[in-house]
Design a protein around this motif. Structure first.
Motif, PDB file in Angstrom:
ATOM      1  N   VAL A   1       0.763  -1.251  -0.063  1.00  0.00           N
ATOM      2  CA  VAL A   1      -0.170  -0.185  -0.007  1.00  0.00           C
ATOM      3  C   VAL A   1       0.992   1.108  -0.055  1.00  0.00           C
ATOM      4  O   VAL A   1       0.544   2.230  -0.811  1.00  0.00           O
ATOM      5  CB  VAL A   1      -1.072  -0.235   1.062  1.00  0.00           C
ATOM      6  N   LYS A   2       1.887   1.234   0.796  1.00  0.00           N
ATOM      7  CA  LYS A   2       2.859   2.238   0.809  1.00  0.00           C
ATOM      8  C   LYS A   2       3.462   2.844  -0.719  1.00  0.00           C
ATOM      9  O   LYS A   2       3.649   3.833  -1.094  1.00  0.00           O
ATOM     10  CB  LYS A   2       4.161   2.370   1.730  1.00  0.00           C
ATOM     11  N   GLY A   3       3.640   1.643  -1.192  1.00  0.00           N
ATOM     12  CA  GLY A   3       4.089   1.653  -2.888  1.00  0.00           C
ATOM     13  C   GLY A   3       2.983   2.408  -3.793  1.00  0.00           C
ATOM     14  O   GLY A   3       3.377   3.077  -4.300  1.00  0.00           O
ATOM     15  N   VAL A   4       1.963   1.900  -3.519  1.00  0.00           N
ATOM     16  CA  VAL A   4       0.797   2.510  -4.124  1.00  0.00           C
ATOM     17  C   VAL A   4       0.356   4.083  -3.673  1.00  0.00           C
ATOM     18  O   VAL A   4       0.598   4.800  -4.784  1.00  0.00           O
ATOM     19  CB  VAL A   4      -0.767   1.768  -3.970  1.00  0.00           C
ATOM     20  N   LEU A   5       0.500   4.364  -2.544  1.00  0.00           N
ATOM     21  CA  LEU A   5       0.457   5.556  -2.088  1.00  0.00           C
ATOM     22  C   LEU A   5       1.787   6.644  -2.435  1.00  0.00           C
ATOM     23  O   LEU A   5       1.604   7.774  -3.046  1.00  0.00           O
ATOM     24  CB  LEU A   5       0.367   5.768  -0.538  1.00  0.00           C
ATOM     25  N   GLN A   6       2.812   5.945  -2.561  1.00  0.00           N
ATOM     26  CA  GLN A   6       3.994   6.791  -3.205  1.00  0.00           C
ATOM     27  C   GLN A   6       3.873   7.159  -4.401  1.00  0.00           C
ATOM     28  O   GLN A   6       4.229   8.471  -5.103  1.00  0.00           O
ATOM     29  CB  GLN A   6       5.167   6.039  -3.028  1.00  0.00           C
ATOM     30  N   ARG A   7       3.499   6.283  -5.201  1.00  0.00           N
ATOM     31  CA  ARG A   7       3.189   6.411  -6.781  1.00  0.00           C
ATOM     32  C   ARG A   7       2.160   7.464  -6.987  1.00  0.00           C
ATOM     33  O   ARG A   7       2.019   8.048  -8.027  1.00  0.00           O
ATOM     34  CB  ARG A   7       3.093   5.083  -7.555  1.00  0.00           C
ATOM     35  N   ALA A   8       0.878   7.500  -5.944  1.00  0.00           N
ATOM     36  CA  ALA A   8      -0.023   8.506  -6.088  1.00  0.00           C
ATOM     37  C   ALA A   8       0.300   9.725  -5.521  1.00  0.00           C
ATOM     38  O   ALA A   8      -0.478  10.652  -5.573  1.00  0.00           O
ATOM     39  CB  ALA A   8      -1.408   7.799  -5.344  1.00  0.00           C
ATOM     40  N   GLY A   9       1.704   9.919  -5.122  1.00  0.00           N
ATOM     41  CA  GLY A   9       2.095  11.243  -4.823  1.00  0.00           C
ATOM     42  C   GLY A   9       1.967  11.733  -3.182  1.00  0.00           C
ATOM     43  O   GLY A   9       1.974  12.582  -2.789  1.00  0.00           O
ATOM     44  N   PHE A  10       1.344  10.551  -2.342  1.00  0.00           N
ATOM     45  CA  PHE A  10       1.302  10.951  -0.902  1.00  0.00           C
ATOM     46  C   PHE A  10       2.592  11.142  -0.468  1.00  0.00           C
ATOM     47  O   PHE A  10       3.529  10.320  -0.261  1.00  0.00           O
ATOM     48  CB  PHE A  10       0.552   9.752  -0.283  1.00  0.00           C
ATOM     49  N   PRO A  11       2.858  12.265   0.382  1.00  0.00           N
ATOM     50  CA  PRO A  11       4.211  12.489   1.039  1.00  0.00           C
ATOM     51  C   PRO A  11       4.111  11.445   2.190  1.00  0.00           C
ATOM     52  O   PRO A  11       3.001  11.188   2.962  1.00  0.00           O
ATOM     53  CB  PRO A  11       4.135  14.007   1.742  1.00  0.00           C
ATOM     54  N   LYS A  12       5.355  11.027   2.594  1.00  0.00           N
ATOM     55  CA  LYS A  12       5.668  10.272   3.873  1.00  0.00           C
ATOM     56  C   LYS A  12       4.600  10.716   4.924  1.00  0.00           C
ATOM     57  O   LYS A  12       4.513   9.615   5.794  1.00  0.00           O
ATOM     58  CB  LYS A  12       7.145   9.984   3.895  1.00  0.00           C
ATOM     59  N   GLU A  13       4.884  11.953   5.407  1.00  0.00           N
ATOM     60  CA  GLU A  13       4.359  12.395   6.617  1.00  0.00           C
ATOM     61  C   GLU A  13       2.645  12.134   6.757  1.00  0.00           C
ATOM     62  O   GLU A  13       2.388  12.298   7.727  1.00  0.00           O
ATOM     63  CB  GLU A  13       4.557  13.859   6.744  1.00  0.00           C
ATOM     64  N   SER A  14       2.200  11.791   5.324  1.00  0.00           N
ATOM     65  CA  SER A  14       0.580  11.648   5.463  1.00  0.00           C
ATOM     66  C   SER A  14       0.246  10.144   5.617  1.00  0.00           C
ATOM     67  O   SER A  14      -0.840   9.905   5.742  1.00  0.00           O
ATOM     68  CB  SER A  14       0.055  12.213   4.201  1.00  0.00           C
ATOM     69  N   VAL A  15       1.321   9.420   5.879  1.00  0.00           N
ATOM     70  CA  VAL A  15       1.019   8.030   6.108  1.00  0.00           C
ATOM     71  C   VAL A  15       1.513   7.451   7.418  1.00  0.00           C
ATOM     72  O   VAL A  15       2.733   7.661   7.605  1.00  0.00           O
ATOM     73  CB  VAL A  15       1.606   7.086   4.911  1.00  0.00           C
ATOM     74  N   LYS A  16       0.632   6.881   8.094  1.00  0.00           N
ATOM     75  CA  LYS A  16       0.970   6.106   9.226  1.00  0.00           C
ATOM     76  C   LYS A  16       0.810   4.822   9.287  1.00  0.00           C
ATOM     77  O   LYS A  16       0.047   4.159   8.755  1.00  0.00           O
ATOM     78  CB  LYS A  16      -0.029   6.740  10.571  1.00  0.00           C
ATOM     79  N   GLU A  17       1.722   3.947  10.032  1.00  0.00           N
ATOM     80  CA  GLU A  17       1.699   2.568   9.924  1.00  0.00           C
ATOM     81  C   GLU A  17       1.900   2.046  11.141  1.00  0.00           C
ATOM     82  O   GLU A  17       2.492   2.315  12.038  1.00  0.00           O
ATOM     83  CB  GLU A  17       2.616   1.941   8.864  1.00  0.00           C
ATOM     84  N   GLU A  18       0.989   0.549  11.363  1.00  0.00           N
ATOM     85  CA  GLU A  18       1.210  -0.102  12.547  1.00  0.00           C
ATOM     86  C   GLU A  18       1.682  -1.478  12.035  1.00  0.00           C
ATOM     87  O   GLU A  18       0.468  -2.155  11.701  1.00  0.00           O
ATOM     88  CB  GLU A  18      -0.109   0.020  13.318  1.00  0.00           C
ATOM     89  N   VAL A  19       2.742  -1.823  12.041  1.00  0.00           N
ATOM     90  CA  VAL A  19       3.086  -3.339  11.494  1.00  0.00           C
ATOM     91  C   VAL A  19       2.942  -4.249  12.650  1.00  0.00           C
ATOM     92  O   VAL A  19       3.549  -4.322  13.700  1.00  0.00           O
ATOM     93  CB  VAL A  19       4.505  -3.231  10.969  1.00  0.00           C
ATOM     94  N   TYR A  20       2.104  -5.110  12.451  1.00  0.00           N
ATOM     95  CA  TYR A  20       1.696  -6.172  13.490  1.00  0.00           C
ATOM     96  C   TYR A  20       2.837  -7.257  13.664  1.00  0.00           C
ATOM     97  O   TYR A  20       3.055  -8.056  14.489  1.00  0.00           O
ATOM     98  CB  TYR A  20       0.430  -6.899  13.253  1.00  0.00           C
ATOM     99  N   TRP A  21       3.643  -7.704  12.489  1.00  0.00           N
ATOM    100  CA  TRP A  21       4.587  -8.669  12.773  1.00  0.00           C
ATOM    101  C   TRP A  21       5.877  -8.288  11.574  1.00  0.00           C
ATOM    102  O   TRP A  21       5.557  -7.693  10.782  1.00  0.00           O
ATOM    103  CB  TRP A  21       4.032  -9.983  12.851  1.00  0.00           C
ATOM    104  N   VAL A  22       6.957  -9.240  11.865  1.00  0.00           N
ATOM    105  CA  VAL A  22       7.818  -9.040  10.834  1.00  0.00           C
ATOM    106  C   VAL A  22       7.556  -9.912   9.565  1.00  0.00           C
ATOM    107  O   VAL A  22       7.510 -11.159   9.948  1.00  0.00           O
ATOM    108  CB  VAL A  22       9.254  -8.930  11.403  1.00  0.00           C
ATOM    109  N   ALA A  23       7.760  -9.402   8.560  1.00  0.00           N
ATOM    110  CA  ALA A  23       7.367 -10.294   7.128  1.00  0.00           C
ATOM    111  C   ALA A  23       8.654 -11.466   7.041  1.00  0.00           C
ATOM    112  O   ALA A  23       9.648 -11.008   7.303  1.00  0.00           O
ATOM    113  CB  ALA A  23       7.433  -9.393   5.945  1.00  0.00           C
ATOM    114  N   GLU A  24       8.102 -12.558   6.783  1.00  0.00           N
ATOM    115  CA  GLU A  24       9.229 -13.479   6.538  1.00  0.00           C
ATOM    116  C   GLU A  24       9.970 -13.207   5.438  1.00  0.00           C
ATOM    117  O   GLU A  24       9.266 -12.869   4.339  1.00  0.00           O
ATOM    118  CB  GLU A  24       8.459 -15.007   6.497  1.00  0.00           C
ATOM    119  N   LYS A  25      11.246 -13.750   5.188  1.00  0.00           N
ATOM    120  CA  LYS A  25      12.051 -13.170   3.861  1.00  0.00           C
ATOM    121  C   LYS A  25      11.590 -14.195   2.855  1.00  0.00           C
ATOM    122  O   LYS A  25      11.441 -15.514   3.158  1.00  0.00           O
ATOM    123  CB  LYS A  25      13.730 -13.484   4.446  1.00  0.00           C
TER     124      LYS A  25
END
Ligand SMILES: Cc1cc2nc3c(=O)[nH]c(=O)nc-3n(C[C@H](O)[C@H](O)[C@H](O)COP(=O)(O)OP(=O)(O)OC[C@H]3O[C@@H](n4cnc5c(N)ncnc54)[C@H](O)[C@@H]3O)c2cc1C
Length: 251
Positions: A227-251
């Motif tokens: 989603v952050k990629g989609v938002l970045q491509r849509a021009g959303f500045p980083k400061e407008s995006v808040k995240e709460e990551v529930y767990w660490v993605a497996e490699k």
């Protein structure tokens, strides 16, 4: 018991699927928190408390604390949490934490809240709080839209409540739900695709632009990245995006 922890009794439990359940606990003392924050929940382990953070679903004005939990079968804590019956006890850290709270200072009118499954927890707390304020006569000066994604519709957990809230508060709240395993849920009539597949569509449909919208993403780490990629491509500045990551993605 040390100064950091208090006990809480499980007073109700609602099983949503074999791996998802909602619990309400009554803490022995009131815990102050802001909608969107998390509380660390623990059970006694072999030598110390085994603890994990959980976003609070209930609003700060409710007397009990509610959580929406997912069983991670190979996890350390959740199989034990899952086994705690109504009447059983858990430990809570007294201090709620987290900065994943509604951004009323950022100056944006529009707020787009995106979640996978249990990641809806902080948003339910936020909208219950806003709904209570609206019921007291306050005008909510925001447009809040929620997008919850899951594999199948049985995992939504708060679908009925959020649908009803969105209907009752249509002037400021919208709720959309989308499923990705469409072949496992042929009866579902709602949105199809992963959160990242439909984020842009909903932003556009609501007229939420990069200039006037704060976005919140919560839950599955892969969804958050995408989603952050989609938002970045849509021009959303980083400061407008808040995240709460529930767990660490497996490699
Ligand atoms: C701020 C915050 C809020 C959170 N809020 C919630 C919440 O409201 N509800 C909730 O159920 N969980 C929530 N979590 C996740 C929770 O803290 C635990 O990570 C989760 O319950 C697993 O704990 P465990 O001890 O059983 O598994 P662990 O032993 O900690 O993890 C085992 C493995 O599973 C992975 N994993 C952890 N959770 C999942 C998952 N859901 N799906 C797939 N893999 C996973 C871990 O990365 C690890 O590789 C939150 C996490 C954070 C950081």
């Amino acid at each position: 018991m040390d100064a950091k922890h208090i006990k809480a009794v499980v007073i109700s439990r609602r099983d949503i699927t074999p791996e998802l359940w909602i619990v309400r606990v009554q803490p022995e003392e009131k815990i102050a928190f802001q909608a969107g924050q998390y509380i660390t929940v623990g059970l006694p382990g072999s030598s110390k408390l085994l603890e994990r953070p959980y976003s609070v679903v209930s609003s700060p004005r409710e007397p009990q604390i509610e959580f929406f939990l997912e069983l991670v079968p190979h996890g350390e804590l959740t199989p034990h949490l899952y086994a705690v019956p109504v009447g059983g006890e858990v430990f809570l850290r007294r201090a709620a934490k987290g900065r994943f709270v509604f951004d009323s200072q950022g100056g944006h009118r529009n707020h787009f809240l995106i979640a996978t499954v249990t990641g809806v927890a902080p948003y339910v707390s936020m909208v219950r709080e806003f709904a209570a304020r609206a019921a007291e006569g306050e005008t909510i000066p925001y447009q809040i839209a929620m997008l919850q994604a899951a594999s199948v519709s049985s995992e939504f957990g708060y679908y009925d409540e959020l649908t009803a809230l969105a209907k009752a508060h249509a002037s400021w709240l919208r709720y959309a739900a989308t499923i990705s395993r469409t072949w496992m849920d042929p009866e579902w009539k709602g949105e199809l695709g992963r959160a990242e597949d439909v984020t842009r569509k909903y932003l556009d449909a609501y007229g939420f632009t990069a200039a006037d919208t704060s976005v919140y993403v919560c839950g599955n780490p892969d969804m958050i990245q995408n989603v952050k990629g989609v938002l970045q491509r849509a021009g959303f500045p980083k400061e407008s995006v808040k995240e709460e990551v529930y767990w660490v993605a497996e490699k």
